[in-house]
Write a protein that holds these residues in place. Structure first.
Motif, short mmCIF file in Angstrom:
data_model
loop_
_atom_site.label_atom_id
_atom_site.label_comp_id
_atom_site.label_asym_id
_atom_site.label_seq_id
_atom_site.Cartn_x
_atom_site.Cartn_y
_atom_site.Cartn_z
N LYS A 184 0.49 -1.19 0.11
CA LYS A 184 0.03 -0.03 0.25
C LYS A 184 0.90 1.43 0.14
CE LYS A 184 -4.03 1.58 2.84
NZ LYS A 184 -3.59 3.21 2.05
N GLY A 185 1.97 1.50 0.90
CA GLY A 185 2.94 2.13 1.07
C GLY A 185 3.37 2.57 -0.58
N ILE A 188 2.46 1.95 -3.02
CA ILE A 188 1.00 1.93 -4.67
C ILE A 188 0.84 4.12 -4.47
CG2 ILE A 188 -1.19 2.44 -4.66
CD1 ILE A 188 -0.90 -0.96 -5.10
N ASP A 189 0.82 4.14 -3.14
CA ASP A 189 0.09 5.10 -2.48
C ASP A 189 1.77 6.87 -3.04
OD1 ASP A 189 -1.94 4.91 -1.45
OD2 ASP A 189 -0.99 4.72 0.53
N ASP A 190 2.60 6.33 -2.93
CA ASP A 190 4.03 7.00 -3.03
C ASP A 190 4.58 6.77 -4.85
OD1 ASP A 190 5.07 7.18 -0.77
OD2 ASP A 190 6.57 5.23 -0.83
N LYS A 216 1.47 6.98 -6.64
CA LYS A 216 -0.17 7.62 -6.85
C LYS A 216 0.36 9.12 -6.66
CE LYS A 216 -3.63 4.30 -6.15
NZ LYS A 216 -4.70 4.84 -4.84
N ASN A 217 1.55 9.19 -5.04
CA ASN A 217 1.64 11.23 -5.37
C ASN A 217 2.96 11.47 -6.44
OD1 ASN A 217 0.48 10.87 -3.06
ND2 ASN A 217 1.82 10.38 -1.12
N SER A 218 3.45 10.52 -6.36
CA SER A 218 4.76 11.06 -8.04
C SER A 218 4.14 11.10 -9.24
CB SER A 218 5.80 10.21 -7.91
OG SER A 218 5.72 8.71 -8.99
N THR A 219 3.39 10.30 -9.34
CA THR A 219 2.21 10.76 -11.10
C THR A 219 1.69 12.03 -10.83
OG1 THR A 219 2.63 8.34 -10.85
CG2 THR A 219 0.84 9.27 -12.38
#
Length: 159
Positions: A3-4, A6-8, A10-13
């Motif tokens: 999950k971490g 994937i969150d990273d 999403k944030n970078s994208t």
């Protein structure tokens, strides 16, 4: 953990998309500003000198802009060729060590070991290891000397 990651991602994208959209908006605004500057130069030159001179002025402006971008392109191409040449030199140096891992050389070494016997091969392997270490040390010293002569700080620094 997943999950971490994937969150990273999403944030970078999201950040990349925001920065890209800002650059597109800035590029479009710069293009519009350039268009208005050209129109203003055209009108000012036309009122003072005439239609032909105004057209030549705007053409000159675009010619200068094209020359600037052509120079930037040529510089980037030259750097790319230099990087490719450096990569080719590095590949050539790596290929110089390739005979040591050539399958035919390994097979020949195994045959020699079988023929002579293990007790006679061990001192030969030790001697070959010392010679190989000496050659590798000599090659790295020659590479550093070449880098120092060409003035390339990346190769001279060495890691």
């Amino acid at each position: 953990m997943l999950k971490g990651i994937i969150d990273d991602l999403k944030n970078s994208t999201g950040n990349s998309m925001r920065m890209t959209s800002l650059m597109v908006i800035a590029g479009f605004a710069g293009f519009v500003a350039l268009c208005f500057l050209c129109a203003a130069a055209f009108i000012a030159t036309m009122q003072r000198y005439g239609m032909i001179e105004a057209c030549l002025t705007v053409a000159g402006i675009f010619l200068v802009i094209a020359a600037i971008f052509a120079q930037i392109y040529a510089t980037k191409q030259k750097r790319a060729r230099e990087r490719a040449a450096a990569a080719a030199r590095a590949a050539a140096r790596a290929a110089a060590n390739a005979p040591l891992i050539d399958p035919m050389m390994v097979a020949t070494g195994i045959q020699i070991a079988r023929t002579l016997g293990l007790k006679k091969v061990i001192p030969l392997l030790a001697l070959a290891g010392v010679a190989l270490g000496y050659l590798a040390n000599r090659n790295s010293a020659a590479d550093e000397d070449d880098a120092n002569e060409t003035g390339d700080p990346d190769e001279a620094a060495g890691d």
